[in-house]
Design a protein around this motif. Structure first.
Motif, PDB file in Angstrom:
ATOM      1  N   ASN A 139      49.026 -21.296  48.830  1.00 51.14           N
ATOM      2  CA  ASN A 139      49.833 -20.064  48.654  1.00 51.14           C
ATOM      3  C   ASN A 139      49.704 -18.956  49.676  1.00 51.14           C
ATOM      4  O   ASN A 139      49.975 -17.929  49.541  1.00 51.14           O
ATOM      5  N   ILE A 140      49.118 -19.522  51.012  1.00 58.08           N
ATOM      6  CA  ILE A 140      49.103 -18.872  52.239  1.00 58.08           C
ATOM      7  C   ILE A 140      50.010 -19.340  53.055  1.00 58.08           C
ATOM      8  O   ILE A 140      49.833 -20.529  53.570  1.00 58.08           O
ATOM      9  N   ALA A 141      51.067 -18.617  53.712  1.00 55.96           N
ATOM     10  CA  ALA A 141      51.963 -19.107  54.935  1.00 55.96           C
ATOM     11  C   ALA A 141      51.775 -18.226  55.978  1.00 55.96           C
ATOM     12  O   ALA A 141      51.476 -16.879  55.818  1.00 55.96           O
ATOM     13  N   ILE A 142      51.572 -18.982  57.039  1.00 54.59           N
ATOM     14  CA  ILE A 142      51.141 -18.216  58.372  1.00 54.59           C
ATOM     15  C   ILE A 142      52.189 -18.339  59.201  1.00 54.59           C
ATOM     16  O   ILE A 142      52.676 -19.515  59.662  1.00 54.59           O
ATOM     17  N   GLN A 143      53.178 -17.471  59.792  1.00 53.19           N
ATOM     18  CA  GLN A 143      54.145 -17.669  60.836  1.00 53.19           C
ATOM     19  C   GLN A 143      53.756 -16.825  62.131  1.00 53.19           C
ATOM     20  O   GLN A 143      53.682 -15.647  62.058  1.00 53.19           O
ATOM     21  N   LEU A 144      53.540 -17.790  63.065  1.00 61.62           N
ATOM     22  CA  LEU A 144      53.173 -17.119  64.723  1.00 61.62           C
ATOM     23  C   LEU A 144      54.263 -16.625  65.292  1.00 61.62           C
ATOM     24  O   LEU A 144      55.497 -16.692  64.966  1.00 61.62           O
ATOM     25  N   GLN A 145      53.989 -15.885  66.429  1.00 57.88           N
ATOM     26  CA  GLN A 145      55.014 -15.471  67.046  1.00 57.88           C
ATOM     27  C   GLN A 145      56.254 -14.556  66.416  1.00 57.88           C
ATOM     28  O   GLN A 145      57.477 -14.742  66.716  1.00 57.88           O
ATOM     29  N   SER A 146      55.652 -13.841  65.515  1.00 57.38           N
ATOM     30  CA  SER A 146      56.438 -13.006  64.575  1.00 57.38           C
ATOM     31  C   SER A 146      55.901 -11.776  64.564  1.00 57.38           C
ATOM     32  O   SER A 146      54.977 -11.463  63.854  1.00 57.38           O
ATOM     33  N   ALA A 147      56.611 -10.738  65.029  1.00 56.12           N
ATOM     34  CA  ALA A 147      56.414  -9.360  64.989  1.00 56.12           C
ATOM     35  C   ALA A 147      56.795  -8.636  64.048  1.00 56.12           C
ATOM     36  O   ALA A 147      58.219  -8.391  64.101  1.00 56.12           O
ATOM     37  N   VAL A 148      56.541  -7.772  62.875  1.00 53.19           N
ATOM     38  CA  VAL A 148      56.911  -7.099  62.092  1.00 53.19           C
ATOM     39  C   VAL A 148      57.347  -6.026  62.799  1.00 53.19           C
ATOM     40  O   VAL A 148      56.749  -5.278  63.406  1.00 53.19           O
ATOM     41  N   THR A 149      58.669  -5.450  62.602  1.00 56.24           N
ATOM     42  CA  THR A 149      59.291  -4.314  63.513  1.00 56.24           C
ATOM     43  C   THR A 149      60.067  -3.402  62.446  1.00 56.24           C
ATOM     44  O   THR A 149      59.793  -2.194  62.872  1.00 56.24           O
ATOM     45  N   GLN A 150      60.127  -3.645  61.069  1.00 58.79           N
ATOM     46  CA  GLN A 150      60.825  -2.682  60.274  1.00 58.79           C
ATOM     47  C   GLN A 150      60.432  -3.147  58.990  1.00 58.79           C
ATOM     48  O   GLN A 150      60.240  -4.265  58.609  1.00 58.79           O
ATOM     49  N   TYR A 151      60.649  -1.868  58.276  1.00 58.01           N
ATOM     50  CA  TYR A 151      60.396  -1.996  56.869  1.00 58.01           C
ATOM     51  C   TYR A 151      61.324  -1.288  55.993  1.00 58.01           C
ATOM     52  O   TYR A 151      61.557  -0.222  56.351  1.00 58.01           O
ATOM     53  N   LYS A 152      61.812  -1.738  54.720  1.00 60.43           N
ATOM     54  CA  LYS A 152      62.575  -0.756  53.877  1.00 60.43           C
ATOM     55  C   LYS A 152      62.247  -0.906  52.455  1.00 60.43           C
ATOM     56  O   LYS A 152      62.411  -2.132  51.961  1.00 60.43           O
ATOM     57  N   PRO A 153      62.240   0.002  51.767  1.00 60.72           N
ATOM     58  CA  PRO A 153      62.216  -0.171  50.445  1.00 60.72           C
ATOM     59  C   PRO A 153      63.360  -0.648  49.632  1.00 60.72           C
ATOM     60  O   PRO A 153      64.473  -0.539  50.317  1.00 60.72           O
ATOM     61  N   ASP A 154      63.213  -1.543  48.680  1.00 60.07           N
ATOM     62  CA  ASP A 154      64.295  -2.194  48.048  1.00 60.07           C
ATOM     63  C   ASP A 154      64.153  -2.002  46.561  1.00 60.07           C
ATOM     64  O   ASP A 154      63.139  -1.539  46.100  1.00 60.07           O
ATOM     65  N   ALA A 155      65.145  -2.326  45.752  1.00 61.38           N
ATOM     66  CA  ALA A 155      65.021  -2.007  44.239  1.00 61.38           C
ATOM     67  C   ALA A 155      63.882  -2.702  43.786  1.00 61.38           C
ATOM     68  O   ALA A 155      63.147  -2.076  43.060  1.00 61.38           O
ATOM     69  N   ASP A 156      63.497  -3.919  44.212  1.00 64.27           N
ATOM     70  CA  ASP A 156      62.759  -4.796  43.509  1.00 64.27           C
ATOM     71  C   ASP A 156      61.486  -4.937  44.289  1.00 64.27           C
ATOM     72  O   ASP A 156      60.416  -5.283  43.945  1.00 64.27           O
ATOM     73  N   GLY A 157      61.431  -4.205  45.755  1.00 59.07           N
ATOM     74  CA  GLY A 157      60.092  -4.257  46.404  1.00 59.07           C
ATOM     75  C   GLY A 157      60.411  -3.695  47.658  1.00 59.07           C
ATOM     76  O   GLY A 157      60.848  -2.777  47.861  1.00 59.07           O
ATOM     77  N   ILE A 158      60.233  -4.726  48.679  1.00 62.36           N
ATOM     78  CA  ILE A 158      60.528  -4.059  50.300  1.00 62.36           C
ATOM     79  C   ILE A 158      61.284  -5.398  50.773  1.00 62.36           C
ATOM     80  O   ILE A 158      61.208  -6.645  50.450  1.00 62.36           O
ATOM     81  N   ILE A 159      62.096  -5.100  52.045  1.00 57.97           N
ATOM     82  CA  ILE A 159      62.393  -6.056  52.908  1.00 57.97           C
ATOM     83  C   ILE A 159      62.125  -5.529  54.231  1.00 57.97           C
ATOM     84  O   ILE A 159      61.857  -4.679  54.775  1.00 57.97           O
ATOM     85  N   VAL A 160      61.282  -6.582  54.824  1.00 62.77           N
ATOM     86  CA  VAL A 160      60.592  -6.572  56.001  1.00 62.77           C
ATOM     87  C   VAL A 160      61.359  -7.264  57.268  1.00 62.77           C
ATOM     88  O   VAL A 160      61.829  -8.362  57.255  1.00 62.77           O
ATOM     89  N   ARG A 161      61.717  -6.410  58.284  1.00 65.35           N
ATOM     90  CA  ARG A 161      62.265  -7.093  59.309  1.00 65.35           C
ATOM     91  C   ARG A 161      61.295  -7.844  60.419  1.00 65.35           C
ATOM     92  O   ARG A 161      60.314  -7.221  60.678  1.00 65.35           O
ATOM     93  N   VAL A 162      61.365  -9.158  61.028  1.00 68.71           N
ATOM     94  CA  VAL A 162      60.418  -9.930  61.618  1.00 68.71           C
ATOM     95  C   VAL A 162      61.255 -10.494  62.698  1.00 68.71           C
ATOM     96  O   VAL A 162      62.093 -10.997  62.795  1.00 68.71           O
ATOM     97  N   GLN A 163      60.658 -10.032  63.896  1.00 74.77           N
ATOM     98  CA  GLN A 163      61.134 -10.411  65.354  1.00 74.77           C
ATOM     99  C   GLN A 163      60.598 -11.851  65.498  1.00 74.77           C
ATOM    100  O   GLN A 163      59.418 -12.046  66.029  1.00 74.77           O
ATOM    101  N   TYR A 164      61.241 -12.867  65.468  1.00 73.29           N
ATOM    102  CA  TYR A 164      60.871 -14.113  65.742  1.00 73.29           C
ATOM    103  C   TYR A 164      61.554 -15.087  66.983  1.00 73.29           C
ATOM    104  O   TYR A 164      62.946 -15.167  66.792  1.00 73.29           O
ATOM    105  N   HIS A 165      61.174 -15.236  68.003  1.00 78.69           N
ATOM    106  CA  HIS A 165      61.626 -15.606  69.132  1.00 78.69           C
ATOM    107  C   HIS A 165      62.941 -14.475  69.728  1.00 78.69           C
ATOM    108  O   HIS A 165      62.600 -13.308  69.505  1.00 78.69           O
ATOM    109  N   ASP A 166      63.963 -14.987  69.834  1.00 77.93           N
ATOM    110  CA  ASP A 166      65.179 -14.050  70.041  1.00 77.93           C
ATOM    111  C   ASP A 166      65.975 -13.567  68.853  1.00 77.93           C
ATOM    112  O   ASP A 166      66.889 -13.013  68.911  1.00 77.93           O
TER     113      ASP A 166
END
Ligand code: FAD
Length: 420
Positions: A139-166
């Motif tokens: 139940n743990i997934a790890i994704q490398l080369q992925s910078a979290v850049t932004q975050y916004k609340p959503d009705a059911d939780g959050i949406i996270v933006r991730v820069q993955y390569h380009d």
């Protein structure tokens, strides 16, 4: 990157297995420990790590019983044991004369009094042990080369933006935890919190093979396997064996006389400046020889967060250095990251509606603990770097005060077993 470019390249990642997953930014000590603690409670976890690899620069780390207790519960300590070293004592010595001032028997006491060992190890070994354990959890997934850049609340939780390569991906989750270290983007870009402050002090780190140590230095070492700190005017040097005793780890902390460091400079391999070497000119020859023998030294400008804060928004929490980067005088930064992770996982229950009050309680309890640890670090700094009559008084107290009293004074720190 401008907004339109972000929109153009954004793609909603529809493969998110579970919108209730907890998203962690950063696979450092805090992020990986949290993933393991959450996974043990049955939460699905997604970690995003901006680096392509997780190899740590060559340096050691001391792990006190308050941290090893948690690593033991997460089945990480046993993996670390073959390469780590369990010192018999923590010793303090005078940097100029080399005289041993104090020896605290942590080897025996840590296990009997604080219930878990005191160990020293290579940071890469700690990171690898955490990573291996995390990779073995379904139940743990790890994704490398992925910078979290932004975050916004959503009705059911959050949406996270991730820069993955380009490209930019969007991931849905129930909570975002910023475990993104001292230069945390979560802290500065997503809240009103200030950046970490440069302390105008540098930690110089190096490792030397045990069989290459200068004789003048080995003659200074007390019998047995120990962590030794030589203290002196404005500076100190810590040494201990790592990698099953094959290597020695050194950390020399001294003021930055050059200035002009960038706030996010990070660790840089350097030939130590003459200013740095000069700082130890009047010290014992064995220590001066170590300054010349270490090749290369890596400079770590020391930063601290003046204000500790964990809970940023309802669904955004910080842990580890992102919440409270501290100076290394109490050797507790990684230990606090590990404690944070354990405490956060124990605070979160299945009922998401109860999370805001659980996070408030987490913030309150942990902030109090961090305040006490930062105070201890500041006290150590004053004592270690004292000069003149204050240094003489320090030496006298260390020689005369029974070791048992010093041990008692560590109960609150090393005996801690905080759950929220
Ligand atoms: C000289 C020195 C000696 C020390 N000695 C000790 C010691 O003996 N004992 C001790 O307990 N502590 C010690 N510490 C402190 C300890 O090293 C730190 O407190 C600890 O590493 C903090 O862990 P962390 O996981 O919070 O941050 P980090 O280890 O810095 O991990 C943060 C991770 O987040 C990633 N990241 C950053 N931004 C993003 C993003 N936007 N998206 C995704 N990922 C991102 C980074 O690549 C990194 O992998 C020492 C520190 C120094 C400087």
């Amino acid at each position: 990157m401008n907004a339109s470019l972000i929109d153009l390249k954004t793609e909603r990642n529809r493969r998110d297995p579970n919108p209730d997953q907890i998203i962690i930014a950063g696979a450092g000590i805090a992020g990986l420990t949290l993933a393991l603690a959450l996974s043990a409670k049955g939460f699905p976890v997604q970690i995003f790590e901006k680096s392509a690899t997780l190899a740590e620069a060559g340096a050691g780390v001391q792990l006190s019983p308050n941290a090893t207790r948690i690593l033991q519960r997460l089945c990480v300590l046993d993996q670390l044991t073959p390469s780590s070293v369990e010192p018999q004592a923590i010793c303090l010595a005078d940097g100029s004369s080399g005289e041993m001032l104090l020896s605290l028997d942590v080897g025996h006491v840590a296990r009997t009094r604080w219930g878990s060992p005191y160990i020293v190890c290579h940071r890469a070994d700690l990171q690898n042990a955490l990573l291996e354990q995390a990779r073995s959890q379904p139940n743990i997934a790890i994704q490398l080369q992925s910078a979290v850049t932004q975050y916004k609340p959503d009705a059911d939780g959050i949406i996270v933006r991730v820069q993955y390569h380009d490209r930019i991906e969007e991931h849905r989750g129930a909570l975002l935890v910023g475990a993104d270290g001292v230069w945390s983007n979560m802290r500065t870009a997503m809240s009103d919190m200030e950046r970490a402050r440069y302390t105008s002090t540098i930690a110089w780190r190096s490792t030397i093979a045990a069989d290459q140590l200068p004789k003048s230095f080995t003659s200074l070492l007390p019998q047995g396997i120990n962590v030794v700190a030589w203290v002196g005017s404005n500076a100190h040097l810590v040494a201990y064996p790592i990698r099953s005793g094959e290597m020695f780890n050194f950390i020399a902390v001294a003021p930055d006389r050059q200035g002009g460091r960038r706030w996010d400079a990070g660790a840089v391999p350097e030939t130590p400046s003459q200013n740095f070497i000069r700082e130890f000119n009047l010290w014992h020859p064995g220590i001066r020889d170590i300054m010349l023998a270490g090749r290369p030294w890596t400079s770590w400008p020391l930063f601290e967060q003046r204000k500790c804060r964990y809970r940023i928004k309802d669904r955004l929490v910080l842990i580890g250095d992102a919440a409270h980067a501290m100076t290394p005088y109490a050797a507790q930064g990684a230990a606090m990251a590990i404690e944070d992770a354990w405490a956060l996982a124990s605070a979160l229950g299945e009922n998401i509606a109860a999370w805001p009050s659980a996070l408030d309680a987490f913030d309150k309890t942990r902030s109090k603990r961090i305040k006490a640890v930062v105070r201890r670090g500041a006290m150590n700094q004053l004592a270690y770097h004292a000069k003149g009559p204050i240094a003489m008084a320090r030496n006298m107290i260390m020689r005369k005060r029974p070791a048992e009293k010093f041990i008692e004074g560590l109960d609150w720190l090393y005996g801690y077993d905080g759950q929220i």
